[in-house]
Write a protein that holds these residues in place. Structure first.
Motif, PDB file in Angstrom:
ATOM      1  N   ARG A 282      -1.962  -1.223   1.085  1.00 47.30           N
ATOM      2  CA  ARG A 282      -2.974  -0.458   0.596  1.00 47.30           C
ATOM      3  C   ARG A 282      -2.837   0.816   0.429  1.00 47.30           C
ATOM      4  N   ARG A 283      -2.334   1.289   1.440  1.00 50.52           N
ATOM      5  CA  ARG A 283      -2.007   2.880   1.490  1.00 50.52           C
ATOM      6  C   ARG A 283      -1.032   3.495   0.410  1.00 50.52           C
ATOM      7  N   ALA A 284      -0.045   2.313  -0.267  1.00 51.07           N
ATOM      8  CA  ALA A 284       0.685   2.637  -1.220  1.00 51.07           C
ATOM      9  C   ALA A 284      -0.094   2.817  -2.501  1.00 51.07           C
ATOM     10  N   GLY A 285      -1.117   1.841  -2.789  1.00 48.69           N
ATOM     11  CA  GLY A 285      -1.864   1.982  -3.929  1.00 48.69           C
ATOM     12  C   GLY A 285      -2.632   3.385  -4.050  1.00 48.69           C
TER      13      GLY A 285
ATOM     14  N   ARG B 142       0.085   8.798 -18.219  1.00 52.86           N
ATOM     15  CA  ARG B 142       1.109   9.037 -17.239  1.00 52.86           C
ATOM     16  C   ARG B 142       1.335   7.683 -16.581  1.00 52.86           C
ATOM     17  N   MET B 143       2.514   7.589 -15.862  1.00 54.57           N
ATOM     18  CA  MET B 143       2.566   6.040 -15.263  1.00 54.57           C
ATOM     19  C   MET B 143       3.336   6.219 -13.957  1.00 54.57           C
ATOM     20  N   ILE B 144       3.077   5.491 -12.996  1.00 55.03           N
ATOM     21  CA  ILE B 144       3.705   5.382 -11.762  1.00 55.03           C
ATOM     22  C   ILE B 144       3.822   3.800 -11.246  1.00 55.03           C
ATOM     23  N   GLY B 145       5.097   3.433 -10.851  1.00 50.40           N
ATOM     24  CA  GLY B 145       5.547   2.306 -10.477  1.00 50.40           C
ATOM     25  C   GLY B 145       5.658   2.298  -9.007  1.00 50.40           C
ATOM     26  N   LEU B 146       6.053   0.996  -8.388  1.00 50.65           N
ATOM     27  CA  LEU B 146       6.294   0.944  -6.780  1.00 50.65           C
ATOM     28  C   LEU B 146       7.605  -0.219  -6.892  1.00 50.65           C
ATOM     29  N   ASP B 147       8.485   0.360  -5.863  1.00 47.00           N
ATOM     30  CA  ASP B 147       9.620  -0.236  -5.491  1.00 47.00           C
ATOM     31  C   ASP B 147      11.043   0.663  -5.758  1.00 47.00           C
ATOM     32  N   ASP B 148      11.227   1.403  -6.714  1.00 43.95           N
ATOM     33  CA  ASP B 148      12.248   2.210  -7.237  1.00 43.95           C
ATOM     34  C   ASP B 148      13.558   1.254  -7.128  1.00 43.95           C
ATOM     35  N   VAL B 149      13.517   0.230  -8.052  1.00 42.68           N
ATOM     36  CA  VAL B 149      14.428  -0.641  -8.499  1.00 42.68           C
ATOM     37  C   VAL B 149      15.473   0.159  -9.225  1.00 42.68           C
TER      38      VAL B 149
END
Length: 358
Positions: free
Chosen positions: A189-192, A291-298
């Protein structure tokens, strides 16, 4: 390396090498603060890690003492990770499990799917195998995408066998329900919230959340954090969650024309990569148009057509912590279940449109 972990590893080495023997009192926190030029909070965290592994015990009013060192007998733990080998995060988590200082000489067991065998069948077969082998415990990453029934069936089998279990990355129960197993992952939740907040700080004003339908409840939690950020940052805005096939040009074109976003929070880097390629093929520019943002940093996030800003999970740390939690559960089986949340780190690249410093 975190400062507390450097202190922890130094003290661990000194205990294992006999500098501090079983029953001997360790230096006070104040003395260790001076020795390591560290704060009391940092030293206390290192002590806490040693306590969790049963190496140190506090005696109120007396100090901290070295416990009897654990015997050299090895334990074997089972892995129930359906996405192992298909996604980077679980490989890094397993590496953390294997390299954890708490792991000692313990080993991990896992199995491969048989030809034409369904993933749910594989998981159940491995679960029965681990129970029959009486492994010391199981690290379980519940199946994503409509695997709830199978996850609960496996959980029931493990619980009935009185098997210690640590959940990795996600719980199989949906909020507000909670399973009976320990959990190690991130605060989704904090990540989003952080993802949406960063795009707003980068100048985006109409931000969507993109996710694949049927995703794990971790993605639902990220969407909830996104909605919370939208409500607080944009004066009660509800926020829009879009779910579908982000490689489908018609689908992407429709919601881009309908919603006209200038920012997109992606549930993970895989979603971001698929959506970015489709947007570019439709003539949209990242970050000029959206603009875009993801999650994980693969590993490939920095090599996408526009390098991806993302929220990095410290997957190795998840594995390291999970091993400590497992050993604590084995030593103290009646203790309440715990949730351990590993911190994330914002990695700023070109896709968010924020000018990089330096």
């Amino acid at each position: 390396m975190h400062r507390y972990r450097a202190i922890y590893e130094t003290l661990l080495e000194e205990i294992q090498s006999g500098v501090y023997k079983p029953g001997e009192r360790l230096p006070s926190e104040a003395a260790l603060c001076e020795r390591f030029s560290a704060s009391r909070i940092t030293v206390a965290k290192a002590f806490q890690s040693l306590q969790q592994e049963g190496l140190v015990r506090r005696r109120p009013g007396s100090g901290s003492y070295v416990e009897k060192l654990p015997n050299s007998a090895t334990r074997q733990f089972g892995l129930l990770i359906p996405d192992l080998g298909t996604t980077e995060i679980f490989e890094a988590i397993c590496q953390g499990l294997m390299t954890s200082p708490a792991g000692g000489s313990h080993s991990l067991a896992w199995g491969n799917a048989m030809a034409r065998e369904d993933a749910s069948v594989t998981m159940e077969r491995l679960c029965r195998q681990y129970i029959a082998q009486r492994v010391a415990g199981v690290f379980f990453a519940p199946t994503e995408f409509a695997g709830e029934e199978n996850n609960r069936r496996i959980a029931a089998m493990l619980e009935q066998a009185n098997m210690p279990v640590v959940l990795l990355d996600r719980d199989f129960e949906t909020y507000p329900n909670r399973s009976n197993f320990d959990f190690v992952g991130i605060d989704n939740r904090r990540a989003g919230y952080i993802q949406a907040q960063h795009l707003a700080q980068a100048g985006a004003k109409k931000i969507l959340f993109a996710m694949r339908p049927g995703s794990a409840n971790t993605v639902d939690a990220r969407a909830a954090g996104y909605r919370e950020a939208m409500f607080e940052l944009f004066h009660g805005a509800v926020g829009t969650v879009v779910g579908g096939d982000f490689e489908d040009k018609e689908f992407v074109s429709q919601f881009m024309k309908r919603d006209k976003p200038d920012g997109i929070v992606c549930a993970n880097d895989v979603t971001a990569a698929k959506l970015m390629r489709t947007l570019l093929s439709l003539g949209y520019k990242v970050p000029e148009d959206v603009r875009m943002i993801g999650l994980d940093d693969v590993g490939y996030a920095r090599y996408l057509p526009t390098p991806l800003t993302t929220l990095r999970q410290d997957c190795a740390e998840i594995g390291i912590v999970a091993m400590s939690v497992m050993l604590e559960r084995i030593e103290r089986p009646r203790h309440p279940v715990v949730d351990v949340r590993v911190k994330t780190e914002l990695v700023i690249r070109e896709s968010c449109g924020m000018k990089l410093g330096g």
